[in-house]
Design an enzyme around this catalytic site. Structure first.
Site, mmCIF file in Angstrom:
data_model
loop_
_atom_site.group_PDB
_atom_site.id
_atom_site.type_symbol
_atom_site.label_atom_id
_atom_site.label_comp_id
_atom_site.label_asym_id
_atom_site.label_seq_id
_atom_site.Cartn_x
_atom_site.Cartn_y
_atom_site.Cartn_z
ATOM 1 N N LYS A 1 52.551 41.896 60.644
ATOM 2 C CA LYS A 1 51.339 42.717 60.095
ATOM 3 C C LYS A 1 50.256 42.080 59.665
ATOM 4 O O LYS A 1 49.220 42.047 59.747
ATOM 5 C CB LYS A 1 52.028 43.815 59.086
ATOM 6 C CG LYS A 1 51.109 44.570 58.589
ATOM 7 C CD LYS A 1 51.541 46.118 58.123
ATOM 8 C CE LYS A 1 50.569 46.981 57.943
ATOM 9 N NZ LYS A 1 50.785 48.046 57.252
ATOM 10 N N PHE B 1 44.470 30.877 30.128
ATOM 11 C CA PHE B 1 43.271 31.527 30.194
ATOM 12 C C PHE B 1 43.460 32.873 30.018
ATOM 13 O O PHE B 1 44.462 33.283 30.452
ATOM 14 C CB PHE B 1 42.215 31.034 31.106
ATOM 15 C CG PHE B 1 41.319 30.112 30.902
ATOM 16 C CD1 PHE B 1 42.067 28.487 30.539
ATOM 17 C CD2 PHE B 1 39.973 30.042 30.539
ATOM 18 C CE1 PHE B 1 41.278 27.549 30.545
ATOM 19 C CE2 PHE B 1 39.097 29.094 30.271
ATOM 20 C CZ PHE B 1 39.869 27.593 30.058
ATOM 21 N N ASP C 1 46.772 39.225 40.725
ATOM 22 C CA ASP C 1 47.585 39.723 40.154
ATOM 23 C C ASP C 1 48.606 40.353 41.254
ATOM 24 O O ASP C 1 49.847 40.700 40.876
ATOM 25 C CB ASP C 1 47.290 40.719 39.103
ATOM 26 C CG ASP C 1 46.726 40.124 37.954
ATOM 27 O OD1 ASP C 1 47.345 38.873 37.523
ATOM 28 O OD2 ASP C 1 45.849 40.584 37.309
ATOM 29 N N ASN D 1 39.712 37.610 43.702
ATOM 30 C CA ASN D 1 38.688 38.167 42.395
ATOM 31 C C ASN D 1 37.566 37.256 42.563
ATOM 32 O O ASN D 1 37.569 36.471 43.365
ATOM 33 C CB ASN D 1 39.699 37.904 41.143
ATOM 34 C CG ASN D 1 40.094 36.527 41.101
ATOM 35 O OD1 ASN D 1 39.522 35.545 40.698
ATOM 36 N ND2 ASN D 1 41.442 36.409 40.902
ATOM 37 N N LYS E 1 49.776 37.211 24.507
ATOM 38 C CA LYS E 1 50.157 36.421 25.929
ATOM 39 C C LYS E 1 50.561 35.000 25.146
ATOM 40 O O LYS E 1 51.630 34.365 26.007
ATOM 41 C CB LYS E 1 49.037 36.143 26.767
ATOM 42 C CG LYS E 1 48.729 37.170 27.826
ATOM 43 C CD LYS E 1 47.377 36.907 28.666
ATOM 44 C CE LYS E 1 46.948 38.444 29.205
ATOM 45 N NZ LYS E 1 45.648 38.452 29.666
ATOM 46 N N LYS F 1 54.173 34.377 26.851
ATOM 47 C CA LYS F 1 54.594 33.312 27.908
ATOM 48 C C LYS F 1 54.696 31.821 27.372
ATOM 49 O O LYS F 1 54.787 31.017 28.033
ATOM 50 C CB LYS F 1 53.090 33.113 28.551
ATOM 51 C CG LYS F 1 52.852 34.772 29.175
ATOM 52 C CD LYS F 1 51.672 34.494 30.331
ATOM 53 C CE LYS F 1 51.427 35.788 31.119
ATOM 54 N NZ LYS F 1 50.719 35.801 32.001
#
Ligand code: CTP
Length: 394
Positions: free
Chosen positions: A288, A323, A278, A209, A337, A341
């Site tokens: 591979k 975050f 993610d 990202n 969250k 979490k």
């Protein structure tokens, strides 16, 4: 940043003296009150006018200079000082400091100073390695004076070895570490994750990202300057690691999980500022991954949720902060969250707001805890770091 702080710079006779002009300039941009004290020998390497122009203060050399603003200058300066840095420190000044000799403005002021003293030796390798100099350095340390380890490299005399004064940026870090913040995180162990993670699809391609790591690095630096012992677990970024932190470089989410989970129980505060990728390839053989393929229809699975694991395995007295990057329903999703979490704080940044998110030097955040939420305007990422550490502590 250093408003109201007084920094004394002691400059002695070494070719590295010219670099202190840049240090004085950097300190001046941070609004410190800088006073430069030079030995007679130092004036052969750099003109006092350079320092006077950069600091706006008279450069002090001779104790018996009658052109004083007030009489007992070495005592009044010593009282005002928040930190003293002697750089470059010649073998001569190190010998004088170690033995309490006070025969000029710099050495008398040093003896009168009660604040922290930092010494950065700079000299020829043979001089530096001389047992008398080494003995004097040991003595300085015994008296609580911090000695900056010299760099190794090619010296001005073309010899190669130890004795090079570190960069001005490094010296500035020593000063900031001492005076920028109150040490309200002293004795605390803080682990910060930063940057993106990368999931290899093949030897060429990765899933990642846009995270640059700036937010996490800012948190690590500010926590360190507030006295914490900081471990920074970083994904691949192009930032210079903050001074005085221990850095662990990782690539994938699994690597980050491995490094974070083994250290978690040892930390008082954990801040997951990394933008963990993610998704990762599902059951893709090593073969591979080693061979580039044109077939990108690779099945994916979610990466291991590190924050969730930390929440589930949280020490009772531990503080866990995550975050959250959202494109919509920022507050609602972040609150979810917080609960799902089991974390103590979520720092939510919207990717939709100008001056927030990936790559910028600023951020716009909302800090969410069980007690409610606080919105902050656009701030420098170090300022955000300071605010979120304040929220954790106070
Ligand atoms: N995080 C983590 N492990 C992951 C993904 C995210 O530890 N595999 C952490 C991030 O470091 C951050 C927090 O979880 O502190 C929230 O990350 P974010 O990507 O916003 O949330 P996700 O839980 O992945 O949810 P979603 O992507 O669905 O919004």
């Amino acid at each position: 940043m250093l408003n109201g702080k007084t920094v004394l710079l002691g400059v002695t006779g070494s070719i590295a003296a010219y670099k202190i002009a840049n240090l004085a300039s950097m300190l001046s941009k941070l609004n410190a009150d800088i006073h430069v004290l030079m030995t007679e020998n130092a004036t052969n390497f750099i003109n006092p006018i350079t320092f006077e122009t950069l600091t706006g203060n008279k450069c002090l050399i001779d104790t018996f200079d009658r052109n004083f603003q007030f009489s007992v200058e070495h005592v009044s300066l010593a009282k005002k000082a928040d930190v003293v840095l002697v750089a470059p420190a010649s073998a001569n000044i190190i010998g004088k400091m170690a033995n309490g000799i006070a025969d000029d403005m710099l050495t008398t002021t040093l003896l009168a100073c009660k604040c922290k003293k930092i010494v950065s030796p700079a000299m020829n390798t043979n001089m530096y390695e001389n047992p008398i100099v080494q003995d004097n350095i040991k003595k300085l340390k015994k008296f609580g004076i911090e000695v900056v380890e010299p760099d190794t490299g090619m010296l001005a005399c073309k010899d190669i070895g130890a004795g090079k004064m570190p960069s001005e940026e490094t010296l500035l870090e020593y000063i900031l570490m001492e005076i920028r913040f109150k040490k309200d995180l002293a004795g605390k162990k803080v682990m910060v994750t930063a940057g993106p993670t990368e999931e290899a699809l093949d030897p060429v391609r990765v899933i990642t990202n846009h995270s640059t790591g700036k937010m996490g690095y800012a948190i690590a630096r500010v926590a360190m300057q507030r006295g914490a012992s900081v471990t920074l677990v970083s994904g691949p970024v192009s930032l210079k690691p903050p001074a005085f932190t221990s850095i662990i470089n990782v690539k994938s989410a699994q690597d980050m999980f491995n490094e974070v989970s083994v250290r978690a129980a040892d930390n008082d505060i954990i801040i997951m500022a990394a933008a963990v990728a993610d998704y990762t390839p599902l059951n893709v053989s090593d073969e591979k991954i080693k061979k580039a393929s044109s077939d990108l229809s690779i099945p994916l699975k979610r990466t291991i949720d590190i924050l969730k694991y930390l929440g589930e395995n949280k020490r009772k007295d531990q503080f866990l902060c995550g975050f959250s990057m959202e494109t919509k329903d920022l507050l609602e999703n972040s609150k979810k969250k917080l609960v799902s979490k089991n974390v103590d704080m979520i720092v939510a940044n919207s990717l939709k707001v100008e001056g927030a998110g990936f790559g910028t030097d600023t951020n716009v955040v909302t800090i969410i805890t069980k007690d409610g939420y606080k919105e902050f305007g656009q701030m420098d990422k170090e300022e955000v770091a300071k605010c979120l550490l304040d929220e954790i502590l106070y």
